[in-house]
Scaffold this motif. Structure first.
Motif, short mmCIF file in Angstrom:
data_model
loop_
_atom_site.label_atom_id
_atom_site.label_comp_id
_atom_site.label_asym_id
_atom_site.label_seq_id
_atom_site.Cartn_x
_atom_site.Cartn_y
_atom_site.Cartn_z
N ALA A 131 0.82 -1.21 0.00
CA ALA A 131 0.00 0.00 0.00
C ALA A 131 0.85 1.26 0.00
N LEU A 132 2.06 1.18 0.58
CA LEU A 132 2.96 2.33 0.59
C LEU A 132 3.82 2.42 -0.67
N GLY A 133 3.68 1.46 -1.58
CA GLY A 133 4.42 1.51 -2.83
C GLY A 133 5.85 1.05 -2.73
N VAL A 134 6.15 0.14 -1.81
CA VAL A 134 7.51 -0.37 -1.67
C VAL A 134 7.80 -1.36 -2.79
N ALA A 135 8.93 -1.21 -3.45
CA ALA A 135 9.31 -2.10 -4.54
C ALA A 135 9.63 -3.49 -3.99
N PRO A 136 9.49 -4.55 -4.83
CA PRO A 136 9.75 -5.91 -4.36
C PRO A 136 11.16 -6.11 -3.81
N ARG A 137 12.17 -5.51 -4.45
CA ARG A 137 13.54 -5.69 -3.97
C ARG A 137 13.75 -5.00 -2.62
N ASP A 138 13.11 -3.83 -2.44
CA ASP A 138 13.19 -3.18 -1.14
C ASP A 138 12.45 -4.00 -0.08
N MET A 139 11.37 -4.64 -0.46
CA MET A 139 10.62 -5.47 0.46
C MET A 139 11.47 -6.66 0.91
N ILE A 140 12.25 -7.22 -0.02
CA ILE A 140 13.14 -8.33 0.34
C ILE A 140 14.17 -7.87 1.36
N ASP A 141 14.74 -6.68 1.19
CA ASP A 141 15.71 -6.15 2.15
C ASP A 141 15.06 -5.94 3.52
N ILE A 142 13.82 -5.48 3.51
CA ILE A 142 13.12 -5.27 4.79
C ILE A 142 12.91 -6.61 5.49
N LEU A 143 12.49 -7.63 4.75
CA LEU A 143 12.27 -8.94 5.36
C LEU A 143 13.57 -9.53 5.88
N LYS A 144 14.66 -9.34 5.14
CA LYS A 144 15.96 -9.83 5.62
C LYS A 144 16.35 -9.13 6.91
N SER A 145 16.09 -7.85 7.01
CA SER A 145 16.43 -7.11 8.22
C SER A 145 15.56 -7.56 9.39
#
Length: 368
Positions: free
Chosen positions: A340-354
């Motif tokens: 909903a905030l428009g986060v790109a898939p690759r940024d989402m992967i970095d967030i999940l890794k963190s």
């Protein structure tokens, strides 16, 4: 009005049933001990190519096998110079299924090993297929169906797919059977494809409940042992025919799988996140080259000089502010919020890794 209330009641009653995991047949969860396929491989020759075969100067093994085949057919080519362009050396692979009998057809895959450009229209001549023990279990021959196309001109060429590999449906015939006395087995083990103590226990319970007495015993997370004699069935085949269709609800491990190359994220429904705060932002480095050409005045001595000029800037793009994720939130809810905030898939992967590195992601995290 009554119809609407009745429909709402049916939805409320049926929804929990639909959300439950569907039971799976045991045959889709386990492998039966001894019931397995065997890999076969052979070295053969493809003929009939339209000038797209091996260059015999670069692939001398093609010339050797061609000479051997012609000599077996009664043609003496010793000392002769021949350079055919419609022949290619290939590796032939196949899988011998369990309980395959002599005369049964199996599919084969043909792959070029030389510098052939295409196997389109080629015919594989008689090729023996060996197993790991060195014995011949099948013989392959037939017309190749390649999965690509190639075109070459004087100045350019185009290739679509992989024309140097193809298949021959039912292209091999089984000549030897694997020695396996399945009918004489008294104990049989079921090997779980995904080892899990809960799933193995449910399989044991389902089998014993179906037969009405102790037939199966769980040995470990990946093995359930079956007593064939205790099933009181005429043969092991009859016992497995009954057991493999018993329904069991497997236990799924919480798991998150991400593919960094394509940005794909796959997650299970049991993934949970503890209370954690998340913040994300991006720094973008932009570099632009804009060289300037300096020329001397007309009819004056001098040289044209290219003066380099570089514009570099770092842009701080807006990201996600510090957001708190409450206790017990499912990963699907977090991902939905990030989308909903428009986060790109690759940024989402970095967030999940963190989140995983912080210990707040309670799931197996697999990165491919």
């Amino acid at each position: 009005m009554k119809i609407i209330k009745l429909f709402t009641l049916l939805v409320a009653v049926c929804l929990p049933i639909l959300l439950q995991a569907a039971p799976i047949r045991i045959k889709d969860l386990v492998e039966f001990d001894g019931v397995r396929s065997n890999d076969l491989v052979g070295y053969g020759l493809v003929v009939g190519l339209n000038g797209t075969g091996d260059g015999l100067r670069n692939a001398p093994f093609t010339e050797e096998i061609l000479s051997s085949v012609l000599e077996r057919l009664g043609v003496n080519v010793t000392g002769e110079q021949f350079r055919p362009k419609n022949v290619a050396a290939v590796i032939v692979t196949a899988s011998l299924p369990p309980f395959a009998r002599a005369g049964s057809p199996i599919d084969v895959t043909v792959s070029a090993i030389g510098d052939a450009n295409s196997l389109l229209g080629g015919t594989l001549i008689m090729t023996p297929l060996n197993a790991a023990d060195g014995d011949i279990y099948a013989v392959a021959q037939g017309t190749i169906i390649a999965g690509g196309a190639a075109a070459t001109g004087d100045g350019a060429s185009v290739v679509q797919g992989v024309p140097t590999a193809g298949v021959i449906p039912s292209g091999a015939t089984v000549e030897r059977e694997v020695a396996f006395d399945f009918a004489g087995m008294t104990m049989l083990r079921l090997a779980l494809r995904t080892p899990d103590f809960t799933t193995a226990g449910r399989i044991e319970q389902a089998i014993n409940q179906d037969f009405g007495h102790g037939v199966a015993v769980m040995l470990d997370a990946g093995t359930v042992e079956l007593n064939i004699a205790a099933t009181r069935m005429p043969s092991p085949a009859h016992a497995l025919g009954r057991i493999e269709n018993i329904l069991v609800e497997p236990e799924r491990r919480a798991r998150v799988v991400v593919d960094q190359r394509s940005g794909t994220i796959v997650m299970g429904e049991d993934v949970r996140i503890s209370r954690v705060a998340v913040s994300q932002g991006n720094l973008t480095l932009r570099i632009q080259e804009a060289p300037i050409v300096s020329q001397p005045n007309p009819f004056s001595p001098g040289e044209t000089v290219v003066v380099p000029r570089t514009n570099a800037a770092i842009v701080d793009e807006p990201g996600i502010g510090l957001a708190e994720v409450s206790e017990g939130t499912s990963l699907s809810e977090v991902v939905a919020g990030l989308n909903a905030l428009g986060v790109a898939p690759r940024d989402m992967i970095d967030i999940l890794k963190s989140i995983k590195a912080s210990g707040a992601l309670h799931a197996e995290f697999i990165v491919r």
